[in-house]
Every structure is written in structure tokens, then in C-alpha cells.
Design a protein around this motif. Sequence first.
Motif, PDB file in Angstrom:
ATOM      1  N   TRP A 181       0.842  -1.201   0.000  1.00  0.00           N
ATOM      2  CA  TRP A 181       0.000   0.000   0.000  1.00  0.00           C
ATOM      3  C   TRP A 181       0.874   1.247   0.000  1.00  0.00           C
ATOM      4  O   TRP A 181       0.637   2.181  -0.764  1.00  0.00           O
ATOM      5  CB  TRP A 181      -0.928   0.004   1.224  1.00  0.00           C
ATOM      6  CG  TRP A 181      -1.751   1.247   1.314  1.00  0.00           C
ATOM      7  CD1 TRP A 181      -2.945   1.486   0.708  1.00  0.00           C
ATOM      8  CD2 TRP A 181      -1.416   2.441   2.030  1.00  0.00           C
ATOM      9  NE1 TRP A 181      -3.388   2.757   1.001  1.00  0.00           N
ATOM     10  CE2 TRP A 181      -2.457   3.366   1.817  1.00  0.00           C
ATOM     11  CE3 TRP A 181      -0.336   2.820   2.824  1.00  0.00           C
ATOM     12  CZ2 TRP A 181      -2.460   4.642   2.375  1.00  0.00           C
ATOM     13  CZ3 TRP A 181      -0.338   4.094   3.377  1.00  0.00           C
ATOM     14  CH2 TRP A 181      -1.394   4.987   3.152  1.00  0.00           C
ATOM     15  N   GLN A 226       1.026   4.134  -2.975  1.00  0.00           N
ATOM     16  CA  GLN A 226       0.573   5.491  -2.691  1.00  0.00           C
ATOM     17  C   GLN A 226       1.635   6.562  -2.937  1.00  0.00           C
ATOM     18  O   GLN A 226       1.359   7.747  -2.785  1.00  0.00           O
ATOM     19  CB  GLN A 226       0.090   5.586  -1.237  1.00  0.00           C
ATOM     20  CG  GLN A 226      -1.161   4.788  -0.967  1.00  0.00           C
ATOM     21  CD  GLN A 226      -2.334   5.306  -1.768  1.00  0.00           C
ATOM     22  OE1 GLN A 226      -2.650   6.491  -1.739  1.00  0.00           O
ATOM     23  NE2 GLN A 226      -2.979   4.421  -2.496  1.00  0.00           N
ATOM     24  N   SER A 267       0.420  10.098  -6.798  1.00  0.00           N
ATOM     25  CA  SER A 267      -1.007  10.362  -6.638  1.00  0.00           C
ATOM     26  C   SER A 267      -1.821   9.475  -7.563  1.00  0.00           C
ATOM     27  O   SER A 267      -1.803   9.640  -8.780  1.00  0.00           O
ATOM     28  CB  SER A 267      -1.308  11.834  -6.927  1.00  0.00           C
ATOM     29  OG  SER A 267      -0.666  12.645  -5.984  1.00  0.00           O
ATOM     30  N   HIS A 268      -2.494   8.524  -6.966  1.00  0.00           N
ATOM     31  CA  HIS A 268      -3.402   7.632  -7.680  1.00  0.00           C
ATOM     32  C   HIS A 268      -4.745   7.731  -6.983  1.00  0.00           C
ATOM     33  O   HIS A 268      -4.801   7.983  -5.792  1.00  0.00           O
ATOM     34  CB  HIS A 268      -2.978   6.154  -7.541  1.00  0.00           C
ATOM     35  CG  HIS A 268      -1.625   5.832  -8.045  1.00  0.00           C
ATOM     36  ND1 HIS A 268      -1.351   5.666  -9.371  1.00  0.00           N
ATOM     37  CD2 HIS A 268      -0.453   5.619  -7.407  1.00  0.00           C
ATOM     38  CE1 HIS A 268      -0.070   5.362  -9.515  1.00  0.00           C
ATOM     39  NE2 HIS A 268       0.491   5.334  -8.330  1.00  0.00           N
ATOM     40  N   PRO A 269      -5.807   7.444  -7.697  1.00  0.00           N
ATOM     41  CA  PRO A 269      -7.047   7.273  -6.953  1.00  0.00           C
ATOM     42  C   PRO A 269      -6.899   6.031  -6.070  1.00  0.00           C
ATOM     43  O   PRO A 269      -6.196   5.096  -6.441  1.00  0.00           O
ATOM     44  CB  PRO A 269      -8.110   7.056  -8.040  1.00  0.00           C
ATOM     45  CG  PRO A 269      -7.374   6.853  -9.308  1.00  0.00           C
ATOM     46  CD  PRO A 269      -5.954   7.290  -9.114  1.00  0.00           C
ATOM     47  N   PRO A 270      -7.496   6.038  -4.881  1.00  0.00           N
ATOM     48  CA  PRO A 270      -7.348   4.865  -4.030  1.00  0.00           C
ATOM     49  C   PRO A 270      -7.926   3.628  -4.698  1.00  0.00           C
ATOM     50  O   PRO A 270      -8.906   3.724  -5.434  1.00  0.00           O
ATOM     51  CB  PRO A 270      -8.121   5.228  -2.763  1.00  0.00           C
ATOM     52  CG  PRO A 270      -8.937   6.420  -3.108  1.00  0.00           C
ATOM     53  CD  PRO A 270      -8.336   7.055  -4.321  1.00  0.00           C
ATOM     54  N   GLY A 291      -5.086  17.241  -6.701  1.00  0.00           N
ATOM     55  CA  GLY A 291      -4.950  15.869  -7.158  1.00  0.00           C
ATOM     56  C   GLY A 291      -4.055  15.005  -6.268  1.00  0.00           C
ATOM     57  O   GLY A 291      -3.905  13.817  -6.510  1.00  0.00           O
ATOM     58  N   TRP A 292      -3.474  15.600  -5.236  1.00  0.00           N
ATOM     59  CA  TRP A 292      -2.603  14.845  -4.347  1.00  0.00           C
ATOM     60  C   TRP A 292      -3.414  13.875  -3.494  1.00  0.00           C
ATOM     61  O   TRP A 292      -4.502  14.203  -3.030  1.00  0.00           O
ATOM     62  CB  TRP A 292      -1.859  15.760  -3.404  1.00  0.00           C
ATOM     63  CG  TRP A 292      -0.834  16.665  -4.006  1.00  0.00           C
ATOM     64  CD1 TRP A 292      -0.447  16.736  -5.314  1.00  0.00           C
ATOM     65  CD2 TRP A 292      -0.073  17.646  -3.298  1.00  0.00           C
ATOM     66  NE1 TRP A 292       0.516  17.696  -5.463  1.00  0.00           N
ATOM     67  CE2 TRP A 292       0.764  18.267  -4.245  1.00  0.00           C
ATOM     68  CE3 TRP A 292      -0.025  18.054  -1.988  1.00  0.00           C
ATOM     69  CZ2 TRP A 292       1.646  19.283  -3.883  1.00  0.00           C
ATOM     70  CZ3 TRP A 292       0.851  19.065  -1.632  1.00  0.00           C
ATOM     71  CH2 TRP A 292       1.681  19.663  -2.575  1.00  0.00           C
ATOM     72  N   ASN A 293      -2.847  12.699  -3.264  1.00  0.00           N
ATOM     73  CA  ASN A 293      -3.426  11.801  -2.276  1.00  0.00           C
ATOM     74  C   ASN A 293      -2.793  12.132  -0.917  1.00  0.00           C
ATOM     75  O   ASN A 293      -1.971  13.034  -0.801  1.00  0.00           O
ATOM     76  CB  ASN A 293      -3.231  10.329  -2.670  1.00  0.00           C
ATOM     77  CG  ASN A 293      -1.777   9.926  -2.779  1.00  0.00           C
ATOM     78  OD1 ASN A 293      -0.880  10.612  -2.308  1.00  0.00           O
ATOM     79  ND2 ASN A 293      -1.525   8.787  -3.409  1.00  0.00           N
ATOM     80  N   ALA A 294      -3.174  11.382   0.121  1.00  0.00           N
ATOM     81  CA  ALA A 294      -2.654  11.660   1.464  1.00  0.00           C
ATOM     82  C   ALA A 294      -1.133  11.508   1.516  1.00  0.00           C
ATOM     83  O   ALA A 294      -0.440  12.280   2.195  1.00  0.00           O
ATOM     84  CB  ALA A 294      -3.323  10.745   2.482  1.00  0.00           C
ATOM     85  N   THR A 342       1.085  11.977  -0.926  1.00  0.00           N
ATOM     86  CA  THR A 342       1.712  13.130  -1.570  1.00  0.00           C
ATOM     87  C   THR A 342       1.575  14.356  -0.678  1.00  0.00           C
ATOM     88  O   THR A 342       2.500  15.172  -0.588  1.00  0.00           O
ATOM     89  CB  THR A 342       1.096  13.390  -2.956  1.00  0.00           C
ATOM     90  OG1 THR A 342       1.188  12.190  -3.727  1.00  0.00           O
ATOM     91  CG2 THR A 342       1.807  14.511  -3.688  1.00  0.00           C
TER      92      THR A 342
END
Length: 163
Positions: A34, A38, A41-44, A121-124, A126
Motif C-alpha cells: 500500500w 501510494q 497520486s493515484h485514486p485509491p 490531485g494529491w493523495n494523502a 503526496t
Amino acid sequence: MASQLPPFPRFVFTKFEPLSLLSGFLPAILSPDWFTHQQLSHPPPSSSSPLIAYPTASRTTTRQLGNMYFLAFLVGVGVLYSSSEIRVVKNYLIALWVADLGHMMITAEALGWEGTLDVSGWNAMTGGNLGVTMFLFLTRSAYLLGLFGPDMPRVVKGAKKTE
């Protein structure tokens, strides 16, 4: 010694930053696939798309990175809570300032210019790699430039005067 730091940087460096290091350590050790997935930045992943199983070498590298987060946590707690010299604390913060630059540059290179600037667009992950690191970098910069005011005087135990 951390007690000599002005209140805001003292809170950031002695409370917030150690917790952020633990938040990097735990998922890298406990869920390396995981954590690796991560990094960009990807969609979960949805429940219908299983997480990618990375090669053993990638998992090992990710866990080693987690171990380095834990080492950084231990060194930070050791320096900030046990050093009686503000000079040692400042040199530690300068070293972290330099490391912050490298951390942000490596992440920005992987994301590309557009991905780096696309904060929405950043995930957690990033957000941690760029957002939190930028916050720490700016806080270190402001402290080292004296923008939070002077350090508190060192109180010498058993003496009535301060240094």
C-alpha cells in the motif's frame, strides 16, 4: 535544547514532526505494498481492484525506508529532548532543512511539474511528502532566520542566573 525554542517551532519540532515520522514508519512497515502504491497520486484502489503485490525487493526497500523514518524519529527525540546545547539543536535543524529539500525534489521529480502543482490531485501520501515536508521546511527556515523571535535563555539548574 528544545525548551529554549520559541513556542511554535518547539511544538512543531518536538510534537508534530515526531508524530509525522511515526505516520511514515508504521504503514511502510505494516503495509509496504500500500505504501509503495501510494507514493504517486493515484485514486485509491477500489474493492474491485486489488492492491498490486510488489516484488520482495520493493517490499524490503519500503520497509527499510520505514526503518529510516523510525531512526529519524529516535534521533529527533534524542536530540530535542536530551541536548542541553541550542547549537546542537540548530545544527540538527539545519541538517533536516537540507534533507527536506532532497525529499521534496525527489517527490516533485516523480510527480512531474503538473503533478507537483496539482495540489487538489494529491493523495494523502503526496500531501505528506510535499505538503507536510514543505510546512516543516518553511518552519525550519523561519526559525533559523529568527522570524519566531529569539530563543529562550537557558536556565542552569541549581543556579539563579541564566546563560
